[in-house]
Scaffold this motif. Structure first.
Motif, mmCIF file in Angstrom:
data_model
loop_
_atom_site.group_PDB
_atom_site.id
_atom_site.type_symbol
_atom_site.label_atom_id
_atom_site.label_comp_id
_atom_site.label_asym_id
_atom_site.label_seq_id
_atom_site.Cartn_x
_atom_site.Cartn_y
_atom_site.Cartn_z
ATOM 1 N N ASP A 187 13.116 103.669 2.716
ATOM 2 C CA ASP A 187 12.702 103.100 1.531
ATOM 3 C C ASP A 187 12.514 101.699 1.272
ATOM 4 O O ASP A 187 13.217 101.004 0.474
ATOM 5 C CB ASP A 187 13.392 103.652 0.362
ATOM 6 N N LYS A 188 12.363 100.961 2.265
ATOM 7 C CA LYS A 188 12.483 99.384 2.551
ATOM 8 C C LYS A 188 13.619 98.774 2.584
ATOM 9 O O LYS A 188 13.729 97.524 2.400
ATOM 10 C CB LYS A 188 11.530 98.768 1.422
ATOM 11 N N LYS A 189 14.789 99.762 2.678
ATOM 12 C CA LYS A 189 16.127 99.187 2.848
ATOM 13 C C LYS A 189 16.606 99.257 4.405
ATOM 14 O O LYS A 189 16.346 100.031 5.006
ATOM 15 C CB LYS A 189 17.156 100.103 1.772
ATOM 16 N N VAL A 190 17.336 98.253 4.613
ATOM 17 C CA VAL A 190 18.147 98.066 6.027
ATOM 18 C C VAL A 190 19.655 98.223 6.050
ATOM 19 O O VAL A 190 20.143 97.424 5.150
ATOM 20 C CB VAL A 190 17.551 96.874 6.625
ATOM 21 N N GLN A 191 19.787 99.399 6.820
ATOM 22 C CA GLN A 191 21.259 99.259 6.970
ATOM 23 C C GLN A 191 21.770 99.273 8.265
ATOM 24 O O GLN A 191 21.151 99.758 8.953
ATOM 25 C CB GLN A 191 21.860 100.579 6.207
ATOM 26 N N PRO A 192 22.914 98.946 8.592
ATOM 27 C CA PRO A 192 23.692 98.626 9.866
ATOM 28 C C PRO A 192 23.954 99.941 10.570
ATOM 29 O O PRO A 192 24.404 100.679 9.770
ATOM 30 C CB PRO A 192 24.736 97.691 9.948
ATOM 31 N N ALA A 193 23.759 100.162 11.578
ATOM 32 C CA ALA A 193 24.046 101.264 12.237
ATOM 33 C C ALA A 193 24.648 101.094 13.836
ATOM 34 O O ALA A 193 24.514 100.098 14.374
ATOM 35 C CB ALA A 193 22.532 102.318 12.600
ATOM 36 N N LYS A 194 25.357 102.316 14.230
ATOM 37 C CA LYS A 194 26.126 102.003 15.410
ATOM 38 C C LYS A 194 26.128 103.358 16.428
ATOM 39 O O LYS A 194 26.239 104.225 15.599
ATOM 40 C CB LYS A 194 27.616 101.544 15.298
ATOM 41 N N LEU A 195 26.326 103.304 17.289
ATOM 42 C CA LEU A 195 26.472 104.165 18.325
ATOM 43 C C LEU A 195 27.812 103.847 19.031
ATOM 44 O O LEU A 195 27.869 102.790 19.513
ATOM 45 C CB LEU A 195 25.295 104.396 19.457
ATOM 46 N N PHE A 196 28.841 104.793 19.095
ATOM 47 C CA PHE A 196 29.900 104.564 19.670
ATOM 48 C C PHE A 196 30.095 105.008 21.150
ATOM 49 O O PHE A 196 30.739 105.875 21.796
ATOM 50 C CB PHE A 196 31.228 105.340 19.210
ATOM 51 N N THR A 197 29.045 104.077 21.706
ATOM 52 C CA THR A 197 28.961 104.509 23.441
ATOM 53 C C THR A 197 28.545 103.154 23.924
ATOM 54 O O THR A 197 27.956 102.157 23.313
ATOM 55 C CB THR A 197 28.069 105.393 23.733
ATOM 56 N N GLY A 198 28.644 102.804 25.500
ATOM 57 C CA GLY A 198 28.091 101.623 26.061
ATOM 58 C C GLY A 198 26.863 102.058 26.674
ATOM 59 O O GLY A 198 26.108 101.171 27.482
ATOM 60 N N ASN A 199 26.558 103.205 26.660
ATOM 61 C CA ASN A 199 25.165 103.618 27.179
ATOM 62 C C ASN A 199 24.654 104.890 26.595
ATOM 63 O O ASN A 199 25.082 105.987 26.370
ATOM 64 C CB ASN A 199 25.608 104.242 28.811
#
Length: 295
Positions: free
Chosen positions: A146-158
């Motif tokens: 909905d035109k909103k941007v939130q930070p996201a993460k993956l807990f991996t290096g690959n």
């Protein structure tokens, strides 16, 4: 006396068995990742859904994600592109739009325009994880809704989903995956292993493709062939490895001459001058799990 011998033999046998080394090959076509969106824990499961054209660095993925607190699965489809992972949810049009996505993206050129193509399909929400250049085991990205941007993460290096895993099962309940510290091609075979005053060694023979991108340089070649010697401490902690090529499209190594010793325990390869190395000889000692390079 008989009891003492029996006990001694038991501990001797246990010690010998504990030194066993094995190699197991497991090809993964799905992965489960932990991460978060705006600090809220999530779980993502993705599986390999076909190559866009000719590269195992560019392929489709399907799967789902959920917020760990609620565990309601939200379907995803998307693209893995040399470490960049783009995942989309099309709401009530998930299946037909996922099909259209795969029909529209058929080459490396269209993979580059994937986001533009996918936006024309009006995704309800999507997550983009960019290839990480850092050494930390976190891949950063953004979640769009909905035109909103939130930070996201993956807990991996690959975040690669399709993986050629070669697990070395070592004594003392240790194991390592050559995918993590050698390369992503797999193709290793366990030849021998031995222990010495300075530690332990494992000898591997390998054959694998030169390039996981079949359209790239050497993508259609017979591949890379050679030996690797892996070095460990006495406690089987990994230190480093050496690689010795006997055939290579990438290094232009061909027409190698091979000879064997009478007891079959030593192999010798005469390597001709290549693009990067002068002519040399490799002596592979199977019994001692070693390779010696000489002029």
């Amino acid at each position: 006396m008989k009891k003492i011998f029996t006990v001694f033999f038991f501990f001797f046998l246990t010690s010998v068995l504990c030194q066993k080394v094995e190699l197991k090959k497991v090809t993964d076509s799905s992965q489960v990742f932990k991460g978060d969106i705006a600090g809220i824990p999530i779980t993502i499961q993705l599986h390999f859904a076909g190559i866009a054209d000719c590269s195992l660095y560019q392929y489709f993925v399907d799967g789902w994600y959920y917020y760990d607190k609620y565990q309601k699965k939200i379907p995803l489809t998307g693209i893995y592109d040399y470490g960049k992972l783009s995942l989309y949810n099309f709401g009530s049009h998930q299946k037909p739009n996922s099909k259209k996505l795969k029909e529209k993206i058929t080459s490396p050129q269209t993979v580059e325009k994937a986001n533009e193509i996918i936006q024309s399909l009006s995704p309800k929400e999507y997550i983009i994880f960019n290839q990480s250049d850092t050494r930390e085991n976190i891949i950063h990205g953004n979640f769009y809704l909905d035109k909103k941007v939130q930070p996201a993460k993956l807990f991996t290096g690959n975040d690669m989903i399709y993986r050629y895993n070669n697990y070395l099962i070592l004594p003392h309940h240790k194991n390592i995956n050559t995918f993590d510290f050698i390369n992503q091609h797999g193709g290793n075979e366990l030849i021998s292993y031995t222990s010495g005053e300075t530690g332990n060694r494992v000898l591997l023979y390998f054959e694998h493709s030169s390039n996981l991108n079949a359209c790239g340089r050497c993508g259609a070649s017979e591949g890379e062939k050679g030996y690797r010697v892996l070095y460990f401490t006495k406690d089987w902690n990994y230190k480093n490895y050496e690689e010795f090529l006997i055939e290579s499209c990438l290094e232009n190594i061909y027409d190698t001459a091979k000879t064997k010793s009478g007891d079959q325990q030593k192999l010798q390869y005469k390597i001709k001058k290549s693009d990067s190395t002068p002519a040399h000889t490799l002596t592979v000692d199977i019994k001692n799990a070693s390779v010696v390079k000489s002029k």
